[in-house]
Design a protein around this motif. Structure first.
Motif, PDB file in Angstrom:
ATOM      1  N   ALA A 115      -1.863   8.413   0.445  1.00 58.20           N
ATOM      2  CA  ALA A 115      -2.488   7.108   0.673  1.00 58.20           C
ATOM      3  C   ALA A 115      -2.160   6.545   2.052  1.00 58.20           C
ATOM      4  O   ALA A 115      -2.757   5.557   2.483  1.00 58.20           O
ATOM      5  CB  ALA A 115      -2.014   6.122  -0.398  1.00 58.20           C
ATOM      6  N   ASN A 116      -1.217   7.166   2.754  1.00 60.85           N
ATOM      7  CA  ASN A 116      -0.677   6.554   3.984  1.00 60.85           C
ATOM      8  C   ASN A 116      -1.685   6.262   5.092  1.00 60.85           C
ATOM      9  O   ASN A 116      -1.585   5.226   5.738  1.00 60.85           O
ATOM     10  CB  ASN A 116       0.470   7.408   4.525  1.00 60.85           C
ATOM     11  CG  ASN A 116       1.629   7.438   3.552  1.00 60.85           C
ATOM     12  OD1 ASN A 116       2.093   6.400   3.114  1.00 60.85           O
ATOM     13  ND2 ASN A 116       2.073   8.625   3.180  1.00 60.85           N
ATOM     14  N   LYS A 119       0.852  -1.200   0.000  1.00 62.07           N
ATOM     15  CA  LYS A 119       0.000   0.000   0.000  1.00 62.07           C
ATOM     16  C   LYS A 119       0.879   1.238   0.000  1.00 62.07           C
ATOM     17  O   LYS A 119       1.980   1.231   0.550  1.00 62.07           O
ATOM     18  CB  LYS A 119      -0.988  -0.003   1.161  1.00 62.07           C
ATOM     19  CG  LYS A 119      -0.407   0.152   2.537  1.00 62.07           C
ATOM     20  CD  LYS A 119      -1.500   0.034   3.574  1.00 62.07           C
ATOM     21  CE  LYS A 119      -0.996   0.441   4.951  1.00 62.07           C
ATOM     22  NZ  LYS A 119      -1.070   1.884   5.221  1.00 62.07           N
ATOM     23  N   GLY A 132     -10.126  14.652  -5.212  1.00 66.50           N
ATOM     24  CA  GLY A 132     -10.152  13.445  -6.044  1.00 66.50           C
ATOM     25  C   GLY A 132      -9.143  12.389  -5.624  1.00 66.50           C
ATOM     26  O   GLY A 132      -8.889  11.456  -6.369  1.00 66.50           O
ATOM     27  N   ARG A 133      -8.557  12.517  -4.408  1.00 67.20           N
ATOM     28  CA  ARG A 133      -7.577  11.506  -3.957  1.00 67.20           C
ATOM     29  C   ARG A 133      -8.219  10.124  -3.828  1.00 67.20           C
ATOM     30  O   ARG A 133      -7.617   9.128  -4.155  1.00 67.20           O
ATOM     31  CB  ARG A 133      -6.940  11.901  -2.615  1.00 67.20           C
ATOM     32  CG  ARG A 133      -6.178  13.222  -2.608  1.00 67.20           C
ATOM     33  CD  ARG A 133      -5.093  13.302  -3.653  1.00 67.20           C
ATOM     34  NE  ARG A 133      -4.002  12.387  -3.445  1.00 67.20           N
ATOM     35  CZ  ARG A 133      -2.795  12.722  -3.031  1.00 67.20           C
ATOM     36  NH1 ARG A 133      -2.521  13.970  -2.745  1.00 67.20           N
ATOM     37  NH2 ARG A 133      -1.845  11.823  -2.912  1.00 67.20           N
ATOM     38  N   VAL A 139      -3.851  16.514   2.083  1.00 65.45           N
ATOM     39  CA  VAL A 139      -3.369  16.250   0.724  1.00 65.45           C
ATOM     40  C   VAL A 139      -1.977  15.594   0.779  1.00 65.45           C
ATOM     41  O   VAL A 139      -1.710  14.608   0.102  1.00 65.45           O
ATOM     42  CB  VAL A 139      -3.337  17.552  -0.122  1.00 65.45           C
ATOM     43  CG1 VAL A 139      -2.612  17.327  -1.440  1.00 65.45           C
ATOM     44  CG2 VAL A 139      -4.762  18.025  -0.396  1.00 65.45           C
ATOM     45  N   MET A 162      -7.928   4.893  -0.506  1.00 67.39           N
ATOM     46  CA  MET A 162      -6.542   4.405  -0.577  1.00 67.39           C
ATOM     47  C   MET A 162      -5.656   5.274  -1.474  1.00 67.39           C
ATOM     48  O   MET A 162      -4.623   4.834  -1.947  1.00 67.39           O
ATOM     49  CB  MET A 162      -6.476   2.932  -1.047  1.00 67.39           C
ATOM     50  CG  MET A 162      -7.213   1.940  -0.174  1.00 67.39           C
ATOM     51  SD  MET A 162      -6.841   2.027   1.607  1.00 67.39           S
ATOM     52  CE  MET A 162      -5.120   1.617   1.617  1.00 67.39           C
ATOM     53  N   GLY A 163      -6.099   6.508  -1.738  1.00 70.64           N
ATOM     54  CA  GLY A 163      -5.287   7.451  -2.511  1.00 70.64           C
ATOM     55  C   GLY A 163      -5.121   7.075  -3.971  1.00 70.64           C
ATOM     56  O   GLY A 163      -4.226   7.561  -4.650  1.00 70.64           O
ATOM     57  N   LEU A 164      -6.019   6.202  -4.481  1.00 74.60           N
ATOM     58  CA  LEU A 164      -5.898   5.712  -5.851  1.00 74.60           C
ATOM     59  C   LEU A 164      -6.867   6.402  -6.803  1.00 74.60           C
ATOM     60  O   LEU A 164      -7.062   5.949  -7.930  1.00 74.60           O
ATOM     61  CB  LEU A 164      -6.105   4.196  -5.874  1.00 74.60           C
ATOM     62  CG  LEU A 164      -4.943   3.397  -5.257  1.00 74.60           C
ATOM     63  CD1 LEU A 164      -5.374   1.978  -4.915  1.00 74.60           C
ATOM     64  CD2 LEU A 164      -3.743   3.368  -6.192  1.00 74.60           C
ATOM     65  N   GLY A 165      -7.484   7.476  -6.334  1.00 73.04           N
ATOM     66  CA  GLY A 165      -8.403   8.238  -7.171  1.00 73.04           C
ATOM     67  C   GLY A 165      -9.850   7.889  -6.898  1.00 73.04           C
ATOM     68  O   GLY A 165     -10.187   6.715  -6.761  1.00 73.04           O
ATOM     69  N   ARG A 217      -6.232  20.700  -9.241  1.00 78.33           N
ATOM     70  CA  ARG A 217      -7.531  21.186  -8.740  1.00 78.33           C
ATOM     71  C   ARG A 217      -7.381  22.150  -7.564  1.00 78.33           C
ATOM     72  O   ARG A 217      -8.328  22.886  -7.250  1.00 78.33           O
ATOM     73  CB  ARG A 217      -8.365  19.983  -8.242  1.00 78.33           C
ATOM     74  CG  ARG A 217      -8.790  19.031  -9.335  1.00 78.33           C
ATOM     75  CD  ARG A 217      -9.627  17.913  -8.715  1.00 78.33           C
ATOM     76  NE  ARG A 217      -9.959  16.873  -9.682  1.00 78.33           N
ATOM     77  CZ  ARG A 217     -10.804  15.884  -9.426  1.00 78.33           C
ATOM     78  NH1 ARG A 217     -11.373  15.794  -8.243  1.00 78.33           N
ATOM     79  NH2 ARG A 217     -11.058  14.970 -10.339  1.00 78.33           N
ATOM     80  N   VAL A 243      -2.796  10.703  -9.617  1.00 83.84           N
ATOM     81  CA  VAL A 243      -3.847  11.203  -8.718  1.00 83.84           C
ATOM     82  C   VAL A 243      -3.339  12.450  -7.983  1.00 83.84           C
ATOM     83  O   VAL A 243      -4.063  13.438  -7.827  1.00 83.84           O
ATOM     84  CB  VAL A 243      -4.280  10.091  -7.732  1.00 83.84           C
ATOM     85  CG1 VAL A 243      -5.189  10.647  -6.634  1.00 83.84           C
ATOM     86  CG2 VAL A 243      -5.008   8.976  -8.476  1.00 83.84           C
ATOM     87  N   CYS A 289      -4.623   5.197   5.069  1.00 86.87           N
ATOM     88  CA  CYS A 289      -5.715   4.315   4.641  1.00 86.87           C
ATOM     89  C   CYS A 289      -7.030   5.081   4.520  1.00 86.87           C
ATOM     90  O   CYS A 289      -8.006   4.787   5.213  1.00 86.87           O
ATOM     91  CB  CYS A 289      -5.864   3.104   5.561  1.00 86.87           C
ATOM     92  SG  CYS A 289      -4.536   1.909   5.372  1.00 86.87           S
TER      93      CYS A 289
END
Lengths: 197, 293
Positions: B183-184, A104, B238-239, B179, B242-245, A186, A179, B186
């Motif tokens: 992803a850290n 992750k 839009g993160r 921001v 899990m920070g994947l969009g 944005r 991302v 979770c």
């Protein structure tokens, strides 16, 4: 546009080259668990893995296992943050032929370059969902470098392991970076709306 | 007073730690389902669906949801009519956390800060963290157990602003902190914010904020409005999970505040991961214990 793939490990280069950032992967077969100390032992202290990792997926694991009468049983197996282990990844891919890193948070540019050169991917797992991961591990098949437990080299056998998001592919795409770039694009509007610009 | 059996508190400390790790609070479940409902990105939807599967497995098998059993935190509210011995309660919290770890059993995530030796007890100098509070007109000893994992706790941040920087700087700091954490922690979790107080109190306020049931608004309309504004701003990045969009980058922003010094404007952010784990034990003077969230 996202495709779902069902694969079997070990993976061929063709299996991996067919994956693109944003795709979803599930797979069956062997999966190797590694973490910080395992890789320090291999790369910094020069101990060659006693088993081939060619074509294999490796997961940045945080396992809780117990040894019952000489057999390792799972208690709870979850995944830890990958960035700490970035510096070992080009070696895993280039020297030992690993085809997928599961973790992750993602890895950096050097790892992405190795993925492009040798045909490997980074698959993002859902953090915090260890209950699901543990369920999808059918068996702990072997433990190598056992004295390093809980940071040994584990061979798990998994069934329908996933969902995993292709976050770094073998074509140079890095989903986390994309991302982050989009968020950066944005931000001026968001600042303006929040009145902090 | 002397007749109260403090082993009841030890049992509550043990059971609440186990419950927090295995059984997600209903408000968190609802918030995750609402988030899934409004999420439009397919990979992000798949991530939510994996979370739901993990929750189901933890429910059915009475097992840990996440392997990171966290640093144990007990928030204790002592009612004015509860016969209490603070030292005895403290000992019970230490012993309960130790027994949960060794008897369940689960991995201790607590380690010596210099030697990094982990005695596999979850307990040591300063751990569990205990916050004490006292309330009028109550019979109850109310214990809220919060296990705090490292992915999210590592992203904590505090800044002392000056009054001249105003609320703008504070809002920007909160948004930028989220921001940067990417992803850290979770995501999507609860973003806890502390405003005011002292440097140590502001961090505790942020911790209090993550313990509030998800989406429950602050009673002060001005604070509630700021929570809504920041939620919208964070989700607009839009993160995603899990920070994947994706559309959902946080489940909620909760803010707690305190008065501060005339020359200070402290702000703190403490993020909670998507499972936002917590469990509660309420003990009455007759020893009756009720478990909840």
């Amino acid at each position: 546009m996202s495709t779902t793939h069902h694969l079997t490990s070990p993976f061929s280069e063709a299996d991996i080259r067919a994956l693109h950032a944003g795709d979803v992967v599930y797979f069956d077969g062997p999966l190797f668990g590694i973490r910080d100390l395992t890789q320090i032992y291999i790369f910094d202290q020069g101990h060659t893995p006693p088993v081939s990792l060619e074509g294999m997926p490796c997961i940045h694991t945080a396992p809780s296992l117990r040894n019952v009468d000489g057999k390792w049983e799972k208690i709870c197996v979850g995944t830890t943050t990958s960035t700490r282990m970035d510096r070992f990844t080009p070696g895993l891919i280039g020297t030992y032929g690993v085809r997928a890193i599961i973790g992750k948070g993602g890895l950096y540019q050097g790892s992405l370059d190795a993925m492009r050169m040798y045909g490997a991917v980074y698959l993002a797992i859902v953090g915090g969902a260890a209950a699901l991961e543990t369920e999808q591990i059918e068996e702990v098949e072997a433990v190598y470098f056992e004295h390093l437990h809980p940071e040994a080299l584990y061979r798990f056998r998994v069934k329908n392991f996933g969902p995993l998001t292709v976050a770094m592919d073998s074509h140079g795409r890095h989903l986390y970076d994309e991302v982050a770039e989009e968020a950066k694009r944005r931000l001026p509007d968001i600042y303006a709306k929040l009145g902090v610009a | 007073m002397s007749s109260f059996d403090y082993r009841i508190v030890e049992e509550a400390a043990k059971q609440s730690y186990i419950k927090a790790l295995c059984d997600l609070p209903p408000d968190v479940r609802v918030a995750l389902h609402k988030a899934h409902d409004r999420e439009t990105v397919p990979t992000a939807r798949a991530i939510f669906e994996a979370m739901f599967k993990a929750i189901d497995i933890a429910d059915q098998k009475k097992t840990l949801l996440c392997q990171d059993t966290g640093l144990p935190i007990y928030k204790v509210r002592v009612g004015s009519r509860f016969p209490w011995n603070g030292a005895a309660i403290k000992n019970c919290l230490y012993e309960g956390a130790r027994r949960a770890t060794q008897e369940f059993p689960f991995r201790s995530s607590s380690t010596h800060t210099i030697t990094r030796v982990n005695p596999q007890t979850s307990v040591g100098p300063g751990l569990p963290v205990i916050y004490w509070d006292f309330v009028e007109d109550s019979d109850a000893l109310d214990i809220l157990m919060v296990p705090k994992g490292s992915g999210s706790e590592n992203m904590s941040k505090m800044q002392m602003f000056y009054p001249q920087h105003g609320i703008k700087a504070v809002k920007k700091f909160i948004l930028d902190t989220v921001v940067e954490s990417a992803a850290n922690p979770c995501p999507p979790g609860v973003i806890g914010v502390g405003l005011g107080g002292t440097s140590d109190l502001v961090m505790r306020l942020a911790k209090d904020a993550i313990c509030r049931p998800v989406g429950q608004r602050h009673p002060d309309p001005q604070i509630a409005e700021m929570e809504e504004e920041l939620e919208e701003a964070i989700n607009a990045t839009g993160r995603g999970p899990m920070g994947l969009g994706g559309d959902v980058s946080c489940l909620a922003v909760h803010i707690e505040y305190a008065y501060t010094h005339i020359t200070q404007n402290p702000v703190a952010v403490n993020t909670q991961c998507w499972p936002a784990r917590r469990a509660r034990a309420v003990i009455l003077p007759d020893g009756t214990t009720t478990y909840g969230y």
